[in-house]
Design a protein around this motif. Structure first.
Motif, PDB file in Angstrom:
ATOM      1  N   LEU A 197     -69.232   2.018 -23.635  1.00  0.00           N
ATOM      2  CA  LEU A 197     -70.410   1.642 -22.862  1.00  0.00           C
ATOM      3  C   LEU A 197     -70.044   1.336 -21.416  1.00  0.00           C
ATOM      4  CD1 LEU A 197     -72.153  -0.681 -25.487  1.00  0.00           C
ATOM      5  CD2 LEU A 197     -72.746   1.679 -24.921  1.00  0.00           C
ATOM      6  N   GLN A 198     -68.916   0.656 -21.220  1.00  0.00           N
ATOM      7  CA  GLN A 198     -68.487   0.323 -19.861  1.00  0.00           C
ATOM      8  C   GLN A 198     -68.093   1.580 -19.082  1.00  0.00           C
ATOM      9  OE1 GLN A 198     -65.977  -3.258 -19.341  1.00  0.00           O
ATOM     10  NE2 GLN A 198     -66.258  -3.589 -21.528  1.00  0.00           N
ATOM     11  N   LEU A 199     -67.449   2.528 -19.738  1.00  0.00           N
ATOM     12  CA  LEU A 199     -67.055   3.763 -19.066  1.00  0.00           C
ATOM     13  C   LEU A 199     -68.287   4.531 -18.603  1.00  0.00           C
ATOM     14  CD1 LEU A 199     -65.060   5.909 -18.167  1.00  0.00           C
ATOM     15  CD2 LEU A 199     -64.979   6.742 -20.539  1.00  0.00           C
ATOM     16  N   GLU A 200     -69.293   4.634 -19.468  1.00  0.00           N
ATOM     17  CA  GLU A 200     -70.513   5.348 -19.089  1.00  0.00           C
ATOM     18  C   GLU A 200     -71.168   4.684 -17.887  1.00  0.00           C
ATOM     19  OE1 GLU A 200     -72.617   5.097 -22.743  1.00  0.00           O
ATOM     20  OE2 GLU A 200     -71.806   6.971 -23.553  1.00  0.00           O
ATOM     21  N   ALA A 201     -71.190   3.339 -17.876  1.00  0.00           N
ATOM     22  CA  ALA A 201     -71.802   2.616 -16.758  1.00  0.00           C
ATOM     23  C   ALA A 201     -71.008   2.802 -15.473  1.00  0.00           C
ATOM     24  CB  ALA A 201     -71.916   1.128 -17.103  1.00  0.00           C
ATOM     25  N   MET A 202     -69.663   2.775 -15.565  1.00  0.00           N
ATOM     26  CA  MET A 202     -68.817   2.962 -14.376  1.00  0.00           C
ATOM     27  C   MET A 202     -69.034   4.335 -13.753  1.00  0.00           C
ATOM     28  SD  MET A 202     -65.212   1.327 -15.638  1.00  0.00           S
ATOM     29  CE  MET A 202     -65.072  -0.393 -16.097  1.00  0.00           C
ATOM     30  N   LEU A 203     -69.061   5.358 -14.593  1.00  0.00           N
ATOM     31  CA  LEU A 203     -69.267   6.711 -14.070  1.00  0.00           C
ATOM     32  C   LEU A 203     -70.654   6.853 -13.461  1.00  0.00           C
ATOM     33  CD1 LEU A 203     -67.605   8.807 -16.936  1.00  0.00           C
ATOM     34  CD2 LEU A 203     -66.653   8.268 -14.687  1.00  0.00           C
ATOM     35  N   ALA A 204     -71.660   6.236 -14.090  1.00  0.00           N
ATOM     36  CA  ALA A 204     -73.026   6.327 -13.569  1.00  0.00           C
ATOM     37  C   ALA A 204     -73.131   5.680 -12.198  1.00  0.00           C
ATOM     38  CB  ALA A 204     -73.998   5.671 -14.548  1.00  0.00           C
ATOM     39  N   ARG A 205     -72.431   4.560 -11.995  1.00  0.00           N
ATOM     40  CA  ARG A 205     -72.460   3.896 -10.684  1.00  0.00           C
ATOM     41  C   ARG A 205     -71.854   4.765  -9.595  1.00  0.00           C
ATOM     42  NH1 ARG A 205     -71.570  -0.840 -13.873  1.00  0.00           N
ATOM     43  NH2 ARG A 205     -69.313  -0.661 -13.698  1.00  0.00           N
TER      44      ARG A 205
END
Length: 294
Positions: A197-205
């Protein structure tokens, strides 16, 4: 109503059948039917709808069910408290993230088993979402999960702080290079994994969205695929060791607000804390100090 009636009510609700509940409770169906009828008369509401296929809860039954479950857990805790004379013994079931188990728990588990041979210790791994649900449902005595763990029924204490890093194949030199990959994939554990979940959020940012997900069951498989250029992942830096040193992966550090994550130990706020659990927590706290020093 008494505890036996509520236990019978729970059994009928879970099995959907008076006859199946009778088998589960080692009694006869007529006894179950009579006790449920008596309970319904006492509360003044029908608790089940009878059909040819069995029974289903009415609205009143659904309202009663969580109180019945709470009463059963309270009685179970009372029995455990009476039997607990202060020496760790019995069954202790601890949950953990795979990464936490691999990095921090092995010496704790070994020392605990040696010190308390009367305890049947079991370690179950899973995602943060799975472990939180299992603690809330009293399937686990406690669990190590990715923080923060904000729930009114949970008691939380810190265990260790990890540095997370993005891992890619050596040819990927930066996030900019990632954004230029038209077929970018993330290599992750199953749904509910906090790192995923954190990886998806980091890439989205960073404007990297719509990436494909490849799920693998082990950290070793994830690292092997990332090294081969199949995709990218996010994991604690401490897992890498000699793998990183041999140049199989490129490590991309993250800013402190993104790259730091706290692993916490959670347990149910209302559950009985056994001597076995208390001894485990006391033994794990020095491991926290050692990990922080490293």
């Amino acid at each position: 109503m008494d505890a036996a009636d509520l236990r019978m009510f729970q059994s009928v609700a879970s099995t959907g059948s008076m006859s199946k509940a009778a088998l589960e409770l080692n009694t006869v169906q007529s006894n179950v039917t009579a006790r449920i009828k008596s309970l319904e008369e006492e509360v003044g509401f029908a608790l089940f709808e009878r059909t040819n296929r069995g029974v289903t809860l009415t609205a009143a039954g659904r309202r009663l069910l969580p109180f019945a479950a709470r009463a059963a857990r309270l009685l179970d805790d009372a029995r455990r408290a009476v039997a607990d004379e202060g020496t760790p013994s019995g069954v202790l079931t601890i949950g953990s993230l795979d990464t936490t188990a691999a990095l921090h728990l092995s010496p704790v588990l070994a020392a605990y088993v040696a010190a308390h041979p009367a305890v049947d210790l079991s370690l179950k791994t899973g995602t943060t979402c799975e472990l939180v649900e299992q603690v809330l449902d009293r399937q686990l005595d406690g669990a190590y999960v990715c923080g923060p763990a904000n729930h009114p029924d949970l008691q939380v204490e810190p265990f260790v702080r990890e540095e997370l890093v993005i891992l890619t194949a050596p040819a990927i030199t930066s996030f900019e290079a990632l954004s230029r990959k038209p077929d970018l994939k993330i290599v992750v554990l199953k749904a509910g994994c906090s790192y995923r979940l954190q990886l998806e959020a980091m890439l989205a940012r960073r404007g990297i969205v719509g990436v494909r997900q490849l799920e693998f069951g082990t950290i070793e498989a994830i690292i092997a695929c990332v090294s081969a250029g199949v995709g990218v992942t996010l994991l604690p830096r401490a897992l890498l060791g000699s793998i990183w040193e041999r140049g199989r992966l490129r490590v991309h550090p993250l800013p402190n607000d993104e790259g730091q994550v706290e692993t916490v130990f959670i347990r149910h706020r209302e559950a009985f804390t056994s001597s076995a659990l208390r001894a485990f927590m006391d033994m794990a706290r020095p491991a926290l100090t050692i990990a922080a020093a490293e």
